[in-house]
Design a protein around this motif. Structure first.
Motif, PDB file in Angstrom:
ATOM      1  N   ILE A 188     -16.701  13.895 -52.879  1.00 18.48           N
ATOM      2  CA  ILE A 188     -16.222  12.713 -53.576  1.00 18.48           C
ATOM      3  C   ILE A 188     -16.499  12.828 -55.070  1.00 18.48           C
ATOM      4  O   ILE A 188     -15.710  12.356 -55.905  1.00 18.48           O
ATOM      5  CB  ILE A 188     -16.834  11.429 -52.973  1.00 18.48           C
ATOM      6  N   GLY A 189     -17.592  13.497 -55.445  1.00 20.27           N
ATOM      7  CA  GLY A 189     -17.856  13.711 -56.867  1.00 20.27           C
ATOM      8  C   GLY A 189     -16.814  14.605 -57.508  1.00 20.27           C
ATOM      9  O   GLY A 189     -16.349  14.344 -58.623  1.00 20.27           O
ATOM     10  N   GLY A 190     -16.425  15.671 -56.814  1.00 20.35           N
ATOM     11  CA  GLY A 190     -15.367  16.543 -57.322  1.00 20.35           C
ATOM     12  C   GLY A 190     -14.034  15.825 -57.384  1.00 20.35           C
ATOM     13  O   GLY A 190     -13.254  15.991 -58.336  1.00 20.35           O
ATOM     14  N   ASN A 191     -13.743  14.997 -56.374  1.00 21.93           N
ATOM     15  CA  ASN A 191     -12.511  14.205 -56.385  1.00 21.93           C
ATOM     16  C   ASN A 191     -12.465  13.283 -57.597  1.00 21.93           C
ATOM     17  O   ASN A 191     -11.416  13.112 -58.232  1.00 21.93           O
ATOM     18  CB  ASN A 191     -12.411  13.358 -55.120  1.00 21.93           C
ATOM     19  N   CYS A 204     -21.141  14.086 -50.908  1.00 24.90           N
ATOM     20  CA  CYS A 204     -20.561  13.722 -49.610  1.00 24.90           C
ATOM     21  C   CYS A 204     -19.104  14.159 -49.581  1.00 24.90           C
ATOM     22  O   CYS A 204     -18.368  13.994 -50.563  1.00 24.90           O
ATOM     23  CB  CYS A 204     -20.669  12.217 -49.418  1.00 24.90           C
ATOM     24  N   THR A 205     -18.648  14.709 -48.466  1.00 18.82           N
ATOM     25  CA  THR A 205     -17.266  15.171 -48.400  1.00 18.82           C
ATOM     26  C   THR A 205     -16.300  14.002 -48.241  1.00 18.82           C
ATOM     27  O   THR A 205     -16.651  12.944 -47.714  1.00 18.82           O
ATOM     28  CB  THR A 205     -17.033  16.159 -47.243  1.00 18.82           C
ATOM     29  N   ASN A 206     -15.107  14.223 -48.694  1.00 20.78           N
ATOM     30  CA  ASN A 206     -14.039  13.237 -48.563  1.00 20.78           C
ATOM     31  C   ASN A 206     -13.835  12.854 -47.099  1.00 20.78           C
ATOM     32  O   ASN A 206     -13.773  11.669 -46.757  1.00 20.78           O
ATOM     33  CB  ASN A 206     -12.758  13.851 -49.163  1.00 20.78           C
ATOM     34  N   GLN A 207     -13.771  13.844 -46.218  1.00 24.50           N
ATOM     35  CA  GLN A 207     -13.510  13.583 -44.809  1.00 24.50           C
ATOM     36  C   GLN A 207     -14.641  12.787 -44.161  1.00 24.50           C
ATOM     37  O   GLN A 207     -14.410  11.959 -43.280  1.00 24.50           O
ATOM     38  CB  GLN A 207     -13.316  14.897 -44.058  1.00 24.50           C
TER      39      GLN A 207
END
Length: 891
Positions: A135-138, A107-110
């Motif tokens: 969110i996983g990359g974050n 899922c994207t941050n935004q």
């Protein structure tokens, strides 16, 4: 490939070269490697199946989000499988009352912020790539962004994760509560760059969207003056939510791209944003305007409306992209430094670029000293590419030389792993490698990232004690350990060990080291004689945790009391583990700063003890815990090595977050000798209000109503029993804001039927109660805010008192009249009622007649089974012979 296709289906396994080339790296352009396959799972179970296949075949696997990372963290290694989480992009659950979102890793941050926006909430970390980054990359990189100056980085906003471990197990770490029991495995996994496993789901905390903003653009004709203004804005006592710098080169590219009317001729500009209630913002904006003018700003513009503000943020977040007009390739550096070093470091970076014949422009998070020199070059020119490498090496060395770190938010990845040797000794690096091995003993999960390759035996100098042998260091160190003479004579043996008993267990002796060398010798000597070591600050929090097992020494750290350096201009203070927090706060107050922690017994509680216990005060919801405040530490490992972790900067993404792992570990992993913590400017105005309620229900409902109002209070706590009910509210800010907040709070309390009361000692008593002091039997419940409210609201029997930190979901029940059975009944009722799976229980002081119940809820015992097993693996790796606080981590 056949096994992967059997797990996922043909369309979820890519093997054609044309497909694989899209996964040969991330946004770091100087490292590329095609994988042998790309797997596209859709569920956690499929991820686990992929990992089990790779493990059985000995194939490395590389977790991948959107590929927006800037350090090569998602770059494959030869003969590896990329595991892309792109198809796992759903928001699974939005819980508005508890301000939590559960989302899949893709899922994207935004998307998280968009999903919460209609409820007046948002997800605070905002990297420039937030529209596409996941969110996983974050989580993998501990991503930051412009607004983390005020709100913190990813680690401050993730409360739970689902992790597929490198052996293919699915474990759930953390959860809804802010402070789950045991080791902070969520915190140490955030920023681990995908080397501990594959995160497939996350629970993140939402933040109320501010009522108003003031966004300013300060224009400077001199870069040095611009950077001086950065330091002075925060010295003036204003903490912007963002403080960003853009230099002339990128400013021109932005203007070419967007035609916003920015001043091309300016040497640099600052984008400064303030947020909060409308009341009081203009006063802070005027302070910022005056500070910038006093430091050479020729113009300070205020965004007129929302569209004007949006243009300023488009310029900042798209700035690096516009630099693509200037060169075919860009590498963005990511060192972080103490902000007071900005003027000299930027000048030196310009000199290095000139010497290396490299074009460089700057756009970065100036408020937290996170530099982003953007190197403009042609990747197809081998000579220029080589000069870029040398430039990058020199810049990172410069950052470390001035007390900084090689990464503020982009991570180490491939790009900076060898630069880790600049920051950390071989022992420091091996300490981190030991934790990595506890998660991934076979080294298949994103290998070759974050930690440098071992060079000979130098980075493997932490010697495990052979199984079945005595706890003896290697032969070349036996003389040093045993020639220390009488340890008692060197360290000041205390003659009354009975005064240091813990839950009925008495130490053989109490040792009082005066230096880190003394600590190291004591730990080595204890290892030789197979005697446990229990770190002891002032004993304020020593009742937390399980009983000690076997023979042990208490190591009293009060002699480690060196205070300093105090770097208020950088919002940092360093102190020995034995310094009391009261002494540190008094010294900081002379510089107009403070540590945003308020544990009980400040005149005696030591900084080492506060960090080791992750001690909670009334400020927990607004300011975080010691885990959020400590940025670096020094410690003695189980084999007697002096190591350091973290960095003396307010923002660091280099290495595993060992300070966060040790915070709350209750002395079970290492002996902390020194800590470095973030500080904040003292508020111009601060008050504490107390209100008395007529009954428990009305008081609890009034406290919840105040929480739901989303007023930015500094603390909100309630205490209720059959005999007495009160609410304590802390307020801080400029005088205008505090006066307005006081009126709003007063109106809410009076409407609920509560009366104001002057009780100067009420807050101090609440701090003691929430830590289980002044009681023979007390237990803590931790949940998200609404969950805990519902539990407390339905259970206020005779003889029990609740102390509730409303906004962070922590509540402590203690018996008042020796009726411990009532407390046990409450715990059983709460445990049997939904949402029990989202609530944690911990005895602070266990009933003496309920040893099994005490054992179940002490140590790691109240954590989930699979996370508890992982905690014990980490404990066993860092302390294989159970030297530190033996028995305290057991369930």
């Amino acid at each position: 490939m056949r096994e992967l296709r059997a797990c996922l289906g043909d369309d979820a396994v890519l093997t054609r070269m044309s497909d694989l080339l899209a996964y040969d790296g991330d946004a770091y352009p100087m490292a590329r490697q095609t994988p042998v396959a790309v797997a596209l799972p859709s569920t956690t179970e499929q991820v686990a199946a992929i990992v089990r296949v790779c493990r059985r075949l000995g194939v490395p696997f590389i977790p991948r989000g959107a590929g927006t990372g800037l350090s090569g963290g998602a770059t494959p290694v030869p003969n590896s499988v990329v595991v892309s989480l792109a198809r796992m992009n759903r928001i699974l659950h939005i819980d508005i009352p508890n301000r939590r979102v559960t989302a899949e890793a893709g899922c994207t941050n935004q998307a998280i912020t968009d999903a919460a926006a209609a409820h007046g909430l948002h997800y605070a970390p905002d990297p420039s790539s937030q529209g596409v980054c996941t969110i996983g990359g974050n989580i993998a990189e501990n991503a930051g962004g412009p607004h983390t100056l005020k709100y913190g980085v990813t680690a401050n906003h993730v409360t739970g994760i689902t992790l597929v471990t490198p052996d293919g197990q699915v474990v759930h770490l953390g959860g809804f509560p802010d402070d789950p029991p045991g080791l902070d495995l969520v915190g140490v996994t955030v920023g681990s760059e995908g080397t501990f496993g594959i995160v497939t789901e996350a629970i993140v905390r939402l933040t109320p969207t501010p009522e108003a903003y003031r966004t300013l653009l300060a224009v400077f004709d001199d870069v040095a003056a611009c950077t001086r203004a950065v330091v002075e804005v925060i010295r003036a006592g204003v903490i912007p939510c963002a403080l960003e710098m853009i230099d002339q080169t990128i400013l021109g590219a932005i203007e070419d791209a967007f035609k916003f009317g920015f001043p091309r001729e300016a040497a640099a500009v600052l984008t400064i944003e303030l947020d909060g209630p409308e009341v009081g913002l203009d006063e802070d904006a005027e302070i910022v305007r005056n500070v910038c003018a006093a430091n050479g700003a020729r113009e300070v513009r205020l965004a007129r409306d929302a569209s004007d503000r949006a243009r300023l943020w488009i310029a900042r977040k798209k700035g690096v992209g516009t630099a693509g007009r200037l060169a075919s390739s860009i590498v963005t550096q990511d060192g972080a430094i103490p902000r007071s070093k900005l003027p000299s470091v930027l000048a030196e970076v310009a000199q290095i670029a000139q010497r290396r014949r490299i074009r460089v422009c700057n756009i970065f998070h100036a408020g937290d000293g996170n530099l982003h020199p953007c190197v403009l070059f042609d990747q197809n020119d081998p000579d220029e590419a080589a000069r870029v490498h040398r430039f990058n090496e020199e810049v990172l060395a410069l950052c470390v030389a001035v007390g900084g770190t090689v990464s503020g938010e982009h991570g180490v990845g491939l790009e900076k792993r060898e630069a880790m040797r600049l920051m950390f000794s071989p022992d420091d690096l091996q300490w981190m490698e030991t934790v990595r091995s506890a998660f991934d003993p076979n080294g298949l999960c994103n290998p070759g990232k974050l930690l440098p390759a071992a060079s000979g035996g130098s980075s493997s100098s932490m010697h495990p004690i052979p199984d079945g042998g005595d706890a003896v260091p290697p032969a070349d160190e036996q003389v040093a350990a045993s020639s220390s003479g009488s340890l008692a004579n060197r360290s000041g043996l205390t003659e009354y060990p009975e005064a240091f008993a813990i839950l009925g267990s008495q130490p053989q002796s109490v040792l009082s080291p005066r230096s880190e060398d003394d600590c190291r010798d004591m730990v080595r000597d204890a290892g030789i004689h197979r005697i446990g070591i229990v770190p002891w600050g002032a004993g304020v929090f020593i009742h937390l945790g399980s009983p000690i097992r076997g023979p042990w020494h208490a190591v009293r750290t009060s002699g480690l009391s060196v205070l300093g350096p105090i770097a208020s201009q950088d919002s940092l203070v360093t102190c020995g583990a034995g310094c009391t927090i009261a002494d540190v706060q008094r010294a900081l107050a002379e510089h107009g700063h403070w540590i945003p922690l308020d544990p009980p017994e400040p005149e005696t509680a030591t900084m080492g003890g506060i960090v080791a216990a992750n001690a909670t005060g009334l400020l927990r919801a607004a300011m975080g815990s010691p885990r959020d405040t400590v940025v670096a530490l020094r410690a003695i490992t189980a084999d007697g090595r002096a190591v350091k972790a973290g960095a003396r900067v307010v923002k660091n993404a280099a290495g595993y977050d060992m300070p966060r792992l040790l915070a709350g570990s209750m002395g079970t992993l290492a002996l902390i000798t020194e800590v470095t913590l973030r500080t904040r400017p003292l508020s111009p105005s601060a008050i504490t209000l107390t209100y008395i309620g007529r009954n428990a229900s009305a008081t609890l409902d009034a406290a919840w109503a105040l929480h739901e109002s989303r007023l930015p209070v500094q603390h909100l706590a309630a205490q209720v029993s059959a005999a007495r009910c009160l609410i304590s509210v802390g307020l801080s800010g400029n005088a205008t804001l505090v006066a307005w907040l006081r009126d709003r709070v007063e109106a809410t309390m009076i409407e609920a039927g509560l009366e104001p009361q002057h009780e100067p000692c009420a807050a101090s008593a609440l701090r003691r109660a929430v830590n289980g002091l002044d009681s023979s039997c007390a237990a803590r419940i931790s949940g998200a805010a609404d969950d805990t409210y519902r539990i407390v609201r339905r259970t206020v029997p005779e003889g029990i008192e609740w102390t509730w930190l409303v906004s962070c979901g922590i509540a402590v029940a203690r018996e008042l009249n020796g009726q411990a059975h009532d407390l046990g009944t409450i715990l059983r009722q709460a445990a049997s009622a939904p949402p029990a799976e989202r609530v944690w229980f911990r005895w602070l002081r266990a009933p003496s007649d309920s040893s099994q119940q005490a054992q179940d809820l002490h140590g790691f015992g109240s954590a989930r089974h699979e996370s508890r097993a992982l905690m014990h693996r980490v404990k066993a790796a860092l302390d294989p012979h159970g030297l530190f606080s033996p028995g305290r981590a057991e369930s």
